[in-house]
Design a protein around this motif. Structure first.
Motif, PDB file in Angstrom:
ATOM      1  N   ARG A   1       1.158  -1.100   0.039  1.00  0.00           N
ATOM      2  CA  ARG A   1       0.129   0.048  -0.021  1.00  0.00           C
ATOM      3  C   ARG A   1       0.890   0.977   0.051  1.00  0.00           C
ATOM      4  O   ARG A   1       1.712   1.394   0.929  1.00  0.00           O
TER       5      ARG A   1
ATOM      6  N   ALA B   1       2.513   5.009   1.031  1.00  0.00           N
ATOM      7  CA  ALA B   1       2.075   5.711   1.968  1.00  0.00           C
ATOM      8  C   ALA B   1       1.232   6.801   1.929  1.00  0.00           C
ATOM      9  O   ALA B   1       1.042   7.313   1.052  1.00  0.00           O
ATOM     10  N   ARG B   2      -0.037   6.833   2.680  1.00  0.00           N
ATOM     11  CA  ARG B   2      -0.570   7.927   3.018  1.00  0.00           C
ATOM     12  C   ARG B   2      -0.012   9.568   3.773  1.00  0.00           C
ATOM     13  O   ARG B   2      -0.842  10.603   3.127  1.00  0.00           O
ATOM     14  N   GLY B   3       1.159   9.984   3.668  1.00  0.00           N
ATOM     15  CA  GLY B   3       1.601  11.050   4.655  1.00  0.00           C
ATOM     16  C   GLY B   3       1.536  12.069   3.657  1.00  0.00           C
ATOM     17  O   GLY B   3       0.884  13.317   4.130  1.00  0.00           O
TER      18      GLY B   3
ATOM     19  N   ARG C   1       0.377  13.302   1.087  1.00  0.00           N
ATOM     20  CA  ARG C   1       0.015  13.624  -0.958  1.00  0.00           C
ATOM     21  C   ARG C   1      -0.118  14.844  -1.444  1.00  0.00           C
ATOM     22  O   ARG C   1      -0.778  15.788  -0.013  1.00  0.00           O
TER      23      ARG C   1
END
Length: 142
Positions: free
Chosen positions: A116, A118-120, A122
């Protein structure tokens, strides 16, 4: 893997030196992580359950987890899921054997799950507020 172990010893050198068991446990965790495989199962029937996934994959070996992903608001299946198998060879056999086969009445797409992102951080999108303006900047209001 050696790089991870070295990083662990650099960060937690004091703990690792005081407790060899901690280091050994961490090393075993890394080995399990490298052997274990996370499998993506797509095109699932909306009626498929975690147990249906588990049952299909258990014929190829041990299954740690089997999860059909559900919508947060409606609770309805989103049509895909993930299966974790501890043995890579069993997982590869399951992928080869189940890709294109029917589970709960639909042919599924099965392959190794990608990590997945990284969501940090964006970036992009957004935009903002009120642009432009009304003009007439020099006029007095009253």
């Amino acid at each position: 893997m050696l790089c991870r172990v070295m990083r662990f010893t650099e960060i937690n050198l004091g703990l690792a030196l005081r407790s060899p068991e901690t280091f050994a446990n961490f090393e075993q965790h890394l080995l399990r992580e490298e052997i274990q495989m996370n499998i993506y199962v797509g095109n699932l029937s909306f009626d498929a359950t975690d147990d249906d996934l588990r049952e299909a994959f258990e014929s190829y070996g041990t299954v740690d987890t089997a999860n059909v992903i559900q919508d947060n608001y409606s609770g309805r299946s989103r049509g895909f899921g993930f299966v974790e198998m501890p043995e890579r060879t069993e997982a590869e056999a399951a992928i080869a054997g189940l890709d294109g086969q029917e589970i709960v009445g639909r042919p599924v797409k099965v392959n190794e799950a990608r990590p997945r992102p990284a969501r940090g951080d964006r970036r992009g999108g957004g935009g903002g507020g009120r642009g432009g303006g009304g003009g007439g900047g020099d006029r007095n209001r009253w």
